[in-house]
Design a protein around this motif. Structure first.
Motif, short mmCIF file in Angstrom:
data_model
loop_
_atom_site.label_atom_id
_atom_site.label_comp_id
_atom_site.label_asym_id
_atom_site.label_seq_id
_atom_site.Cartn_x
_atom_site.Cartn_y
_atom_site.Cartn_z
N ALA A 173 0.84 -1.21 0.00
CA ALA A 173 0.00 0.00 0.00
C ALA A 173 0.87 1.26 0.00
O ALA A 173 0.59 2.21 -0.75
N GLU A 174 1.91 1.25 0.80
CA GLU A 174 2.81 2.42 0.85
C GLU A 174 3.54 2.59 -0.48
O GLU A 174 3.76 3.72 -0.92
N THR A 175 3.88 1.49 -1.11
CA THR A 175 4.54 1.55 -2.42
C THR A 175 3.63 2.22 -3.43
O THR A 175 4.06 3.10 -4.20
N GLU A 176 2.36 1.84 -3.42
CA GLU A 176 1.40 2.44 -4.36
C GLU A 176 1.22 3.93 -4.08
O GLU A 176 1.17 4.75 -5.01
N LYS A 177 1.16 4.30 -2.80
CA LYS A 177 1.03 5.72 -2.44
C LYS A 177 2.25 6.51 -2.91
O LYS A 177 2.12 7.62 -3.44
#
Length: 135
Positions: free
Chosen positions: A15-19
């Protein structure tokens, strides 16, 4: 429990990677817009204006933010890659343990202590690999 923690960490990293990827895209758009404004100001002879200086300062700030976000993204991608590597190592180990179990099953019989230990190890690793793959 450890598998649940690993799964949650993996989900959070994803999720952090996508953000971060979205933030990097937005930062690039902002920087591009500011650079376009800089060119227009320079063409109109306002290269020494306050607007030009403000834009230059903003570009520097956004570029630093972009560098930080890119470094974080690389760290997250490395973590995900490491997790994928661990999964592959587990699959390789499962194959090796299965081959050893078959060898001992033939020579010692299915009820030997060593075969039972190998079965237990294979089941544990298979369960961990299945959980990793589900992530």
């Amino acid at each position: 429990m450890a598998d649940d923690i690993n799964k949650n960490i993996s989900i959070q990293i994803t999720a952090e990677t996508e953000k971060l990827e979205q933030s990097i895209g937005n930062l690039n758009k902002i920087i591009g817009g500011l650079q376009k404004q800089q060119k227009q100001l320079a063409k109109s002879g306002k290269a020494s204006s306050d607007a030009f200086k403000n834009n230059a300062d903003k570009i520097d700030i956004f570029k630093k933010s972009l560098q930080t976000a890119s470094a974080q993204l690389n760290s997250f991608k490395s973590a995900l890659s490491s997790a994928a590597g661990t999964l592959q190592q587990n699959k390789t180990l499962i194959a090796a343990l299965t081959a050893a179990k078959e060898k001992y099953s033939k020579s010692l019989g299915d009820n030997s202590k060593k075969v039972k230990e190998l079965n237990s190890a294979i089941q544990t690793l298979s369960s961990a690999a299945k959980d990793q793959q589900a992530q």
